[in-house]
Design an enzyme around this catalytic site. Sequence first.
Site, PDB file in Angstrom:
ATOM      1  N   GLY A  43       0.856  -1.189   0.000  1.00  0.00           N
ATOM      2  CA  GLY A  43       0.000   0.000   0.000  1.00  0.00           C
ATOM      3  C   GLY A  43       0.888   1.233   0.000  1.00  0.00           C
ATOM      4  N   SER A 285     -17.054   9.448   0.273  1.00  0.00           N
ATOM      5  CA  SER A 285     -16.021  10.284   0.882  1.00  0.00           C
ATOM      6  C   SER A 285     -16.573  11.331   1.845  1.00  0.00           C
ATOM      7  CB  SER A 285     -15.244  11.008  -0.204  1.00  0.00           C
ATOM      8  OG  SER A 285     -14.473  12.027   0.374  1.00  0.00           O
ATOM      9  N   ARG A 331     -15.172  12.539  12.456  1.00  0.00           N
ATOM     10  CA  ARG A 331     -15.890  11.317  12.084  1.00  0.00           C
ATOM     11  C   ARG A 331     -16.571  10.620  13.263  1.00  0.00           C
ATOM     12  NH1 ARG A 331     -11.394   8.998   7.821  1.00  0.00           N
ATOM     13  NH2 ARG A 331     -11.915  10.513   6.206  1.00  0.00           N
ATOM     14  N   GLU A 426      -0.963   2.295   8.576  1.00  0.00           N
ATOM     15  CA  GLU A 426      -2.083   1.965   9.456  1.00  0.00           C
ATOM     16  C   GLU A 426      -1.748   0.817  10.399  1.00  0.00           C
ATOM     17  OE1 GLU A 426      -5.725   1.284   7.339  1.00  0.00           O
ATOM     18  OE2 GLU A 426      -6.877   0.897   9.164  1.00  0.00           O
ATOM     19  N   SER A 441      -4.656   9.982   6.743  1.00  0.00           N
ATOM     20  CA  SER A 441      -4.047   8.649   6.663  1.00  0.00           C
ATOM     21  C   SER A 441      -3.136   8.538   5.450  1.00  0.00           C
ATOM     22  CB  SER A 441      -5.106   7.557   6.693  1.00  0.00           C
ATOM     23  OG  SER A 441      -5.511   7.204   5.422  1.00  0.00           O
TER      24      SER A 441
END
Lengths: 639, 223, 246
Positions: A43, A285, A331, A426, A441
């Site tokens: 990633g 999103s 969030r 992560e 992130s």
Amino acid sequence: MTKLNSKIPEGPLAQKWSLYKQNAKLVNPANKKKLDIIVVGTGLAGASAASALGELGYNVKNFCYQDSPRRAHSVAAQGGINAAKNYRNDGDSIYRLFYDMIKGGDYRAREANVYRIAEVSNDVIDHFTAMGVPFARDYGGGLDNRSFGGVQVSRTFYAKGQTGQQCLLGTYATLNRQVSKGTVTMYSRREVQDIVIVDGRARGVIVRNLITGEIERHSAHAVVLATGGYGTIYYLSTLAVNSNASAAWKAHKKGAYFANPSFVQIHPTSIPQLNDYQSKLTLMSESLRNDGRIWVPKTKNDKRHPNEIPEEERDYYLERRYPAFGNLVPRDVASRAAKERCDTGYGVGSTGLAVYLDFKDAINKQGKKAIEHKYGNLFELYHIITGIDPYVEPMRIYPAGHYTMGGLWVDYELQTTIPGLFAIGESNFSDHGANRLGASSLMQTSGDGYFILPYTISNYLADQIRIPHIPTDAPEFEEAEKVVKERIEKLLAIKGKQTATSFHKRLGRIMWDYCGMSRNEEGLKKAFGLVKELEQEFWKDLAIPGDEKNINQELEKAGRVADYFELAELMITDALNRKESCGAHFREEYQTPEGEALRNDDEYMYVAAWEYAGKSKEPTLHKEKLEYKFVEVKVRSYK
Amino acid sequence: MSKKYYSSLTKKYIMSFLGLFLMTFLLVHLSINLLLIVDDSRELFNEAAHFMGTNIFIQVFQWVLFSAFAVHILVGVILQIQNWMARPKGYARRVGAEESIFSRYMIYTGAIIFIFLVIHLADFFANKMIGDVPEITSGNLAGMEDMGLLVMEKFKMGGYVLFYVIIFLFLGFHLDHAFQSAFQSLGLNHPKYTPFIKGLGHFMAIVLTVGFISIPIIIYFFK
Amino acid sequence: MKVKLKIWRQENAEAKGSFQTYTFDKVAPEMSFLEMMDAFNTQLITEGKEPVAFDHDCREGICGACSMYINGHPHGPVSGITTCHLSMRHFKDGETITVEPWRAKAFPVIKDLIVDRSAFDQIQIAGGFISMNVGGAPEANSIPVKVKNADEAFDSSVCIGCGACVAACKNASAMLFVSAKVSQFALLPQGRVEAKERVEKMVAKMDDLGFGNCTNTYACEAECPKDISITNIARMNREFFSAKVS
């Protein structure tokens, strides 16, 4: 109790990283060629680390379970990537970005690490731009920014709703460049089965070749885990369905501490679950909250079509509860507020587990074209999946498991408690505290891989230059391989009736219900028992057809689920231990009269790092006390 | 001419250049043929035929034209063989999403045109060689070969007319895809101009096909 | 809903493989195609049979892993989406659904519906990058880029590398894939520096790997789940031409 050494450099906050770099040991170019590094995962973190280390001249072996490094799930990140460029002249700075992250993380992140990631954020943007990542631009030719939840500045760089894809493909390209030069060797369709420790240091991995089924040994002077988060523990999540925690979990069992496992971010704007067969929740999103307004009807069980509900009968509950931030609250706050509305009966849709995200006002004000330009691909995606046109009718959204702030405990050098084993992106716990802010992130993963790890790993490897290539016939490799093979045989020998996926679904349900958006002691204790029971059933009644000598996707799944049972227990243990509400961790027993999270800084301002003590044994808790010397610890308020 | 020596793109450039060149040749050929229709005395046609048959520049150019055909065909065949090799096992069920049906069958329409070309040239040269061409009896071209009459006689044969019409329909199919495809292969694609090029391609294909076909039909039925 | 599944089964790369036909009656119209395959596999497992192997990962249309040739189309009969977004509501009750792997010499079948697409990686490795070292980049805003170019580069860069273009092309040509990457970099000033070498190396690699030649049928564009335009192919044709003559 051992004292965790976070190795934070002395000095003023803004100079810690510079001072570290000045004093870090280096490896000369001739010696770098003799040093091998294993990077697990491709990633943004893994691919950036592998390519940056390859550029430096190390021998890098990079592993991924996908058929190509380009498919790692960073590809799915939508909204953007933060940097403290202050291109908008709106008061942004490295300090402000640092502060927003510390506050957003509800004062459970390490100051020095967070400041450092804010510091390198600008380099990350420079690098991506030079790599040809097509970020959005304004008409002068400069880079455009947008705002994201939890902050009051516009610092997010984006490429429509596909920023993660663009950053990952840019990084995939840098990785390919190193592969072409021979500094990085790519091993795709390989899944790590165990970490090999020799004389107390991480020296290799045992992997399964997912095509031939062969168990392979790979050795190196250092091992880097960039294996992402464990959000699929909920089964339904916004992650790729094959994302897993197995490599990190194996590292934990070999001695790496696992920090804050219960800190899991539930993303507020996902497409709700539509049916029982569903294998995946698709994210919409967070950037949509810039223009979309979230509401539910003011009356319970209102079954009217959303367009028929008049303005005065709509409850824009985020704007009502949090006038300062409105729809742009972080969030965790947005997720909990949605859950609260649905739990009290105001939810919409057939299941009652959804709220509206409405673009009517934005379309009226800015025109359909402007909205299409900003979010066109997301709207299209929503339309494809649900069959509802969001230009005409409000979207239905509901929270979904998304990001795990918890992960392997690492020190300032991103090194776990096993010397020579590093964890980035992560998969570590470091920078987001108890809640991650949007668009940070991508920043953290690429910052870790491109700009931080290359320094810290060199500091470690400088002492290793006299160690020749590690032989893979050492008894430690022998033993690790034996254990791996035995486990595979054990799984195949069960020959029961239920599929790995069916167990995964049931585990996910338990975790979502009792260790999801809100938790309480009774529920957590119940969940612990349920997980244990389910695990026993799993080892008695699992069905895996075929053998291990070929592609066997059921065997792959089974291995991952088996590890998830153990991780689930640790998550629950951690959630039980933390008798406070902070960030994404909401314990119902600890809330203000208005229903906001109630932190307990006196007793819980620490990182809970868990040490594995053996199967079914109570893990040992190590506390890393968090000290806030450069920010004032306050109650996090978005009102 | 394997991939080692010429890349796939170079081969496509060759195909396109030569294809467009051959299309201009067809236009010239058509305009000469049309002389048969506009001038019943066949004088204009014969004059042109005579010029084409004797002018030194044209004689040299003829070889350029032959080579163009040969290379266009050769490269086309090589590309096609490579394309077949690129998918050794086909699909059990395939619904092609090609923009035009003609683009699927270029090698076949090309092969048909090639067969016609061989017959056409053999016919033409055989007649010339054997000296089977009637002479022009009057006018200022008297004594020369009456190529026009030869053509007229051929086009009075129903079977030949039908054969000719069918072949030129296939030529039309071939050209319909070919024209815009050549531009695309040469990298000439632009949102403003490509629709025009595509339109022009269809127009050219129709003009050439209708033009060529009209001649035998008019001669057969009306002359 | 009940469907007949005609699926390509192949034990491994060396095995011959053949179609097997199954009846599956636990289909719900709201399932995605992959969820239907999951459910079908569960049935196979409970019957003690081997499930159908297929590639999949993100299930939100962005990773490019899923790759099924369904009823004559890559990613199935609905345009502009990947297999994971294909809904079963697009199929009729009782319908026979033919599911095949991508077919191309450069994409050999590994098992059932899984093919080896590492050829795409190899093309990228040949030159699909900008050679800028970490730490060497200039200030991001020191390279102004026209919005038009940035937007066009973005449109080219959204390719997910799934291989549907190769699967769709009657010649198994990889031109759309290669040209999308060439275009992205050709459109940006950062990418111009190496433009010549890049296009030459990537095209050479593409040819080496046994992909077919482009005959401008545009099936690739029609079947691309990300709507990558064939104008990219024209741009690559230009880039390659100018690289060769310069």
